[in-house]
Design an enzyme around this catalytic site. Structure first.
Site, PDB file in Angstrom:
ATOM      1  N   ARG A 240       0.856  -1.177   0.000  1.00 57.89           N
ATOM      2  CA  ARG A 240       0.000   0.000   0.000  1.00 57.89           C
ATOM      3  C   ARG A 240       0.895   1.230   0.000  1.00 57.89           C
ATOM      4  NH1 ARG A 240      -3.473  -2.905  -1.402  1.00 57.89           N
ATOM      5  NH2 ARG A 240      -5.542  -3.259  -0.519  1.00 57.89           N
ATOM      6  N   GLU A 269      -4.083   7.459  -4.842  1.00 55.99           N
ATOM      7  CA  GLU A 269      -4.250   6.867  -6.178  1.00 55.99           C
ATOM      8  C   GLU A 269      -5.565   7.339  -6.783  1.00 55.99           C
ATOM      9  OE1 GLU A 269      -3.902   2.629  -5.633  1.00 55.99           O
ATOM     10  OE2 GLU A 269      -1.904   2.819  -4.765  1.00 55.99           O
ATOM     11  N   HIS A 288      -1.221   0.136  -9.667  1.00 58.25           N
ATOM     12  CA  HIS A 288      -1.870  -0.777  -8.708  1.00 58.25           C
ATOM     13  C   HIS A 288      -2.464  -1.990  -9.432  1.00 58.25           C
ATOM     14  CE1 HIS A 288      -3.781  -0.917  -4.455  1.00 58.25           C
ATOM     15  NE2 HIS A 288      -3.601  -2.146  -4.936  1.00 58.25           N
TER      16      HIS A 288
HETATM   17  C1  DGY Z   1      -5.613  -6.202  -2.755  1.00 58.06           C
HETATM   18  O1  DGY Z   1      -6.193  -7.263  -3.020  1.00 58.06           O
HETATM   19  O2  DGY Z   1      -5.542  -5.770  -1.617  1.00 58.06           O
HETATM   20  C2  DGY Z   1      -4.960  -5.479  -3.893  1.00 58.06           C
HETATM   21  O3  DGY Z   1      -4.389  -4.294  -3.526  1.00 58.06           O
HETATM   22  C3  DGY Z   1      -5.915  -5.306  -5.041  1.00 58.06           C
HETATM   23  O4  DGY Z   1      -5.924  -6.528  -5.664  1.00 58.06           O
END
Ligand code: DGY
Length: 322
Positions: A240, A269, A288
């Site tokens: 993240r 984002e 992402h």
């Molecule tokens: C998640 O699954 O947490 C990713 O960031 C998106 O697939």
């Protein structure tokens, strides 16, 4: 015949998820595959819902939960759920499920794609050719950093972190990891060694971040941490964005420590073309897409649908977030 529970889905999902939901529930949908639901539509949409199927782009906070008096279950099509106010859910006894496992290998692949691309200047080379700048071969043209046989440090050795480490074995790497606490089973299986965060940063040639975003991990990588890294090391984040203080990373990359970075996630984002990271030659950025393979996104959507149906019909699912 049993009454079907009402659910709200914040985005049209890939097949067969919508069919699974329609078979078991009365579905209301923000019918758009690409644009996140506006806040007022979300607040309106959940008003009658017993179940909510949402994505990482939806902020499910106390206001949304208060707007959903009948809500019993929330299913997120993601492994991460930092966009959801778990305390507000718990206060109402609402169950939260997520979609772990099915995206592990796909996300680990992307971490490695970013690592290799950043270390070997793949995007820079592509851009060089594109702008007609490829001159005669010379010994130090576009030289990068080796990955094979070097030291890999993974921060956050959960499922995805372990899959990243496993790939490191194929690259003949010495494996280090940092977690809240040491994991002897992982050490026995992968031959990885636990390090404090500072020691891992100082020893690793490649640092890959796969830790979840929590109150403890927010902002854990800043100027002080980058200063510990080798001037030849590569920093990769597929977890993240807010784990990293981005302006401090930009300054560190400008100063050449770390040597390069591969980033799939950002503080806010989406980022635009004017983002300072894009002024740097030594970064590789992706939007992402850690879990974004066709097969994995279908599996995630299917699992998110199955999780919601299971909770609403009182059946067990192993994917309840505790
Ligand atoms: C998640 O699954 O947490 C990713 O960031 C998106 O697939």
């Amino acid at each position: 015949m049993n009454r079907k529970p009402s659910i709200f889905v914040t985005r049209r999902l890939p097949d067969p998820a919508m069919a699974i939901l329609a078979e078991h529930c009365t579905v209301s949908l923000w019918d758009n595959a690409e644009i996140p639901i506006p806040r007022d539509e979300l607040l309106r949409g959940v008003a009658e819902a017993e179940g909510l199927l949402c994505l990482i782009t939806d902020r499910i906070d106390a206001e949304v939960i208060a707007a959903a008096p009948r809500l019993r279950a929330v299913s997120i099509m993601a492994v991460g759920y930092d966009n959801i106010d778990r305390e507000a859910l718990a206060a109402r006894g609402i169950t939260l499920t997520n979609t772990p496992d099915v995206l592990t290998e796909t996300t680990a692949d992307l971490a490695w794609a970013l690592l290799l691309a950043a270390a070997r200047r793949v995007v820079e080379g592509h851009k060089l050719i594109e702008r007609g700048g490829w001159g005669p071969w010379h010994p130090l043209q576009m030289v990068g950093q080796d990955i094979y046989g070097r030291v890999l440090g993974v921060v956050g050795a959960g499922r995805i972190g372990q899959a990243v480490l496993r790939r490191g074995r194929g690259f003949g790497m010495r494996l280090l990891y940092h977690n809240r606490r040491p994991n002897p089973a992982l050490e026995a299986e992968l031959g990885a060694t636990y390090r404090s965060l500072n020691d891992l940063l100082a020893e690793s040639d490649a640092v890959i971040v796969t830790a979840p975003l929590t109150a403890e991990t927010r902002g854990m990588f800043g100027a002080a941490q980058f200063a510990l890294m080798k001037p030849t090391s590569i920093f990769v984040n597929v977890a993240r964005g807010p784990l990293v203080r981005e302006d401090e990373l930009v300054a560190a990359l400008r100063a050449g420590r770390p040597w390069a970075a591969g980033l799939d996630v950002f503080e806010r984002e989406p980022i635009g073309p004017d983002h300072p990271l894009l002024t740097l030659p030594n970064v590789v950025l992706t939007p992402h897409i850690g879990s974004a393979s066709v097969a994995t996104r279908v599996r995630m959507a299917t699992l998110a649908a199955e999780n919601l149906v299971a909770v609403l019909s009182g059946k067990p699912t192993p994917h309840v977030v505790r």
